[in-house]
Design an enzyme around this catalytic site. Sequence first.
Site, short mmCIF file in Angstrom:
data_model
loop_
_atom_site.label_atom_id
_atom_site.label_comp_id
_atom_site.label_asym_id
_atom_site.label_seq_id
_atom_site.Cartn_x
_atom_site.Cartn_y
_atom_site.Cartn_z
N GLU A 127 0.80 -1.14 0.14
CA GLU A 127 0.23 0.06 0.27
C GLU A 127 0.38 1.23 0.57
O GLU A 127 0.17 2.10 0.76
CB GLU A 127 -0.76 -0.13 1.17
CG GLU A 127 -1.99 -0.75 1.31
CD GLU A 127 -3.13 -0.68 2.26
OE1 GLU A 127 -2.57 0.57 3.33
OE2 GLU A 127 -4.40 -1.27 1.89
N GLU A 175 -6.17 -7.91 -0.63
CA GLU A 175 -7.34 -7.68 0.20
C GLU A 175 -8.78 -7.26 0.10
O GLU A 175 -8.85 -6.98 -0.56
CB GLU A 175 -7.00 -6.52 1.13
CG GLU A 175 -5.28 -7.41 2.33
CD GLU A 175 -4.82 -5.83 2.86
OE1 GLU A 175 -5.68 -5.52 3.46
OE2 GLU A 175 -3.46 -5.99 2.66
C1 GAL Z 1 -5.03 -2.55 5.00
C2 GAL Z 1 -3.56 -3.01 5.02
C3 GAL Z 1 -3.77 -4.38 6.34
C4 GAL Z 1 -4.33 -3.67 6.87
C5 GAL Z 1 -6.01 -3.97 6.26
C6 GAL Z 1 -6.61 -3.48 7.13
O1 GAL Z 1 -5.13 -1.10 4.55
O2 GAL Z 1 -2.69 -3.69 4.08
O3 GAL Z 1 -2.33 -3.92 6.44
O4 GAL Z 1 -3.82 -2.80 8.08
O5 GAL Z 1 -5.70 -2.55 5.84
O6 GAL Z 1 -8.20 -3.71 7.03
#
Ligand code: GAL
Length: 732
Positions: free
Chosen positions: A392, A453
Site C-alpha cells: 500500500e 485484501e
Molecule cells: C490494509 C493493510 C493491512 C491491514 C488492513 C486492515 O490497508 O494493508 O495490513 O491494515 O488494511 O483492513
Amino acid sequence: MRTTLPFNDGWHYAPTQLPETANDGQFETVTLPHTNMILPHHNFDDAEYQFTSTYRKRFMLPEAREGRRVYLDFEGANTAATVTINGYAFPEHRGGYTPFSYDITDYIEDEAENLLTVHLDSSERPDIPPFGGRVDYLAFGGIYREVALRYVAPCHIKDVFIKGHGLLHGDERVEMEVTIRNQTDQSQQVVAVGTLEYWRDEMAVIEVPPHGTATKNIISDLRALPKDGYLWSLDNPKLHNFNFRLFDMKGFNSMDEKRLDALTVRAGLREAVFTEDGFYLNGEKIKLVGLNRHQLYPYIGQAAPERLQKFDAETVKYELGCNIVRTSHYPQSRHFLDRCDEIGLLVVEEIPGWQHIGDTFWKQISVDNVGTMIERDRNRPSIVLWSVRINESQDDHQFYVATNALARRLDPTRQTTGVRFFQDSEFLEDVFGFNDFSNDVEQPQSTPHLITEFNGHMFPTKTWDNEERQMEHALRHARIQDTQFGRDDVTGAIGWCAFDYNTHKDFGSGDRICYHGVMDIFRLPKYAAYVYGSQIPPEQKVILQAATHWSAGDRSGGGNNPLVVLSNVDEIEIFIGSELIGRFKPDREAFPHLPHPPFVIPVEMVWGQSHGNLLLVGYRDDQPVIEQQIALDGVPQNLLLETAHNELKADGADMTWVWFRVVDAYGNRLPFSNTVITLEIEGPGELIGTNPFPLIGGQAGMFVKAGDTPGEVTIQASAPRLKPVQVQIQVT
Ligand code: GAL
C-alpha cells in the site's frame, strides 16, 4: 564435507544490554525460538518489548573443523543484531524477517571455549523496513527463529535453484542452477553432479575463481518421465529431493576421487501462471480463494516453533478451505512455507513494509530483502508470486523498477506483484495486486488483477459481538468471494484476514488487537471462518454451522430472522423444538457463483415468546449427514479443554495450543461467558498464557511448551460451577 547442526539450546538471555564480560549469573537460560518478553494477549504497550537485549552462548566446537569453514546461520531476529564472537564484532544486521549468516572461521577457537554474543535491538528503528511510519502490526522482539552452525569445505555449494521448463509442452526438463563458492586463494575446477531423486545423474564442470563464486545450469531431460508422476498440484503436492554432490576435478572418476560437498534440496515441479483471464496451475484454471496471514501469536509474539507454524498452514487449508495465502507483510517462517509446499497451499510472499517508504539506505535494505527472500524460497512450488512493493505504498518509479528487476533476474520462472490501494498506480509488475475495500469488487483497470485484501478494518468483529454483527461479518466475506467467483477478469481474492492480530494503538480496537480475522487470535473460529470452510468439497469434509447464538433478543428488534447457515450440504431441515419448520436450499439467488453459498432462511422467532432448541439436519443426496443443535436455555453445561496436538518433542522449545471453551448442552460456545478459567499442569511442560484466564467470547487459549525431558503432561482446567476437565500430552 558438510555438517549442519542446530544451535538453539543453552543460550543465555538478559533483557538488557550487557557487555561480554558480564557474568553468567546475570542471564537466564533459554532455547530458541525465543521472544524477548512474554506478554498478555492484549492490553499491553508495545513500548514494553522495544529494548536492546543480550543473547549469549558459550560453546566448544561440536565437531573438529578439519579444514572446513564454519558458518553461523540466523533464520531471523527482530530487528537489528550485532553479533560478536570472541571479541570480534560483525557489522550490524538490519531487518527482522530474512536470514543472515556469518563466516566465523577466523574468530573461533578449536580447542577452547568460544563466546558468542548477540546484542539485539528490538525497537522500531526508522532506518529499517517496515518502520519509519506507522505500521498496522507488531514486530515483537527476540531471536525468534532458529540458529544453526554449518561446516562446509572452502569450496562448496552456495546455492541451488531448481527450475522446471516446458513441463506441459512436450520438452520437459529441469534446470538445476548451481552456485559454487570458492573461499581459497586458488581458482578451483570442480564437478557438480545433480540428480532428481530416482532419475539420471547430470553433471557440469565449473571453474570457480579464488574468493569468488560461479554459477552453472545442469540440465536434466524429463521427457521420458510420466507427467502424472512428478507434477506438484493442490490435491497431489508432490515434492522431490534433488541431490547434489561436488567433486574436485582432479581425481574425479578415479580411485582418489575427492568429494567436497553434498546437499539435498527439496523442490516441486509445476507451471503456475496468471493471465488476463485467470490463474492456471499446470494448465488448469483455478479461482483463487484465500486469506492473509500474519505470523503473530498471543503471548509469544513471533517466536512460534515449527509445530505452531505448520499448524497455521494446516488451518488455512483444511479448516478454512483456502487455496492461497498471502504472507502479509513480510517473508514468513520456513516451517509455515514448508507446510504450504507439503499440503498444496499456494502462497504470495511479500517483502517487509507497510505504506511507508524510507530514504535511500532504507530502500537498499528493502531491495536486499527482495533478494534474500527469493534466494531463500525460490525452490518452493507453493510460491506463485513475489510481492515486491511495500504494501500500500505510493508509487516510486526507480525503487520499484529495481525490486522488479531483481526479482526477475533471481527468478525468471515466477511473476511479480505489488499490492496497492489505488488503481491508477504505475503498473511495473506482472500481476496487479489490489486491496479492494469498496465492499464490492471494483472494475479492474489493469490485469491480471488479484484482490489481495478486502473487509478487514471495514468491519472488525469480535467473538463476543452481537449476533447481527458476527453474521454480517460472515456474509460480507461470502458476498465478495461470490462476486469475484463470477468475474473472469479477477484471478482471485485474498480476504483480510485469517487471524486477529496484535497491533499498534493507531489501529485496532484500542486493546492492541485488530479484530479483523475470520478466526480469533487463538485460531478459534468466528462465523466467517465457516464461509471459507464450507467451500471445501463435501466429499472431503461436511461442514454445517449456524451463524446464531439462538437467543431471543440479541439482535435489534429481537428474533433470529433470517437464520444464516454456512454449510456445504444440499439441503437443511430445520426444527424449532419438535416443530419442523421446513427444508431449505442454499441461497443461490443472492450468491450465484460460490461453490457452496450460505443458506439464508426465514425463521419466525418472536421476542418474548418461548421457543425450543434449534435443530439443523444437513442432507446430501437426500441422506442426513450432519446435524447441529443449539440449546435455547443458554446454560453453561460443560467446560471443554482441547489441544491441537497430543504429542510434543522434548526439545525445550516445542509448543502446541491448549484451548478452553464454555459450552451449552450440545457443545456450542456461549459467546458471552466471562467465567474465569484456571489451568494447572503436571509433568515436563510449562503453560504460557494468562492464567487464570477471565474468558471473553466463551473461548480462548494458551500454549503448552515442552520441557527437555520426556514424559506425560497432564493439563487440568477448572471453572466455577463446571466439572474440571483434563487432557494429556506425551512429550517424547
Ligand atoms: C490494509 C493493510 C493491512 C491491514 C488492513 C486492515 O490497508 O494493508 O495490513 O491494515 O488494511 O483492513
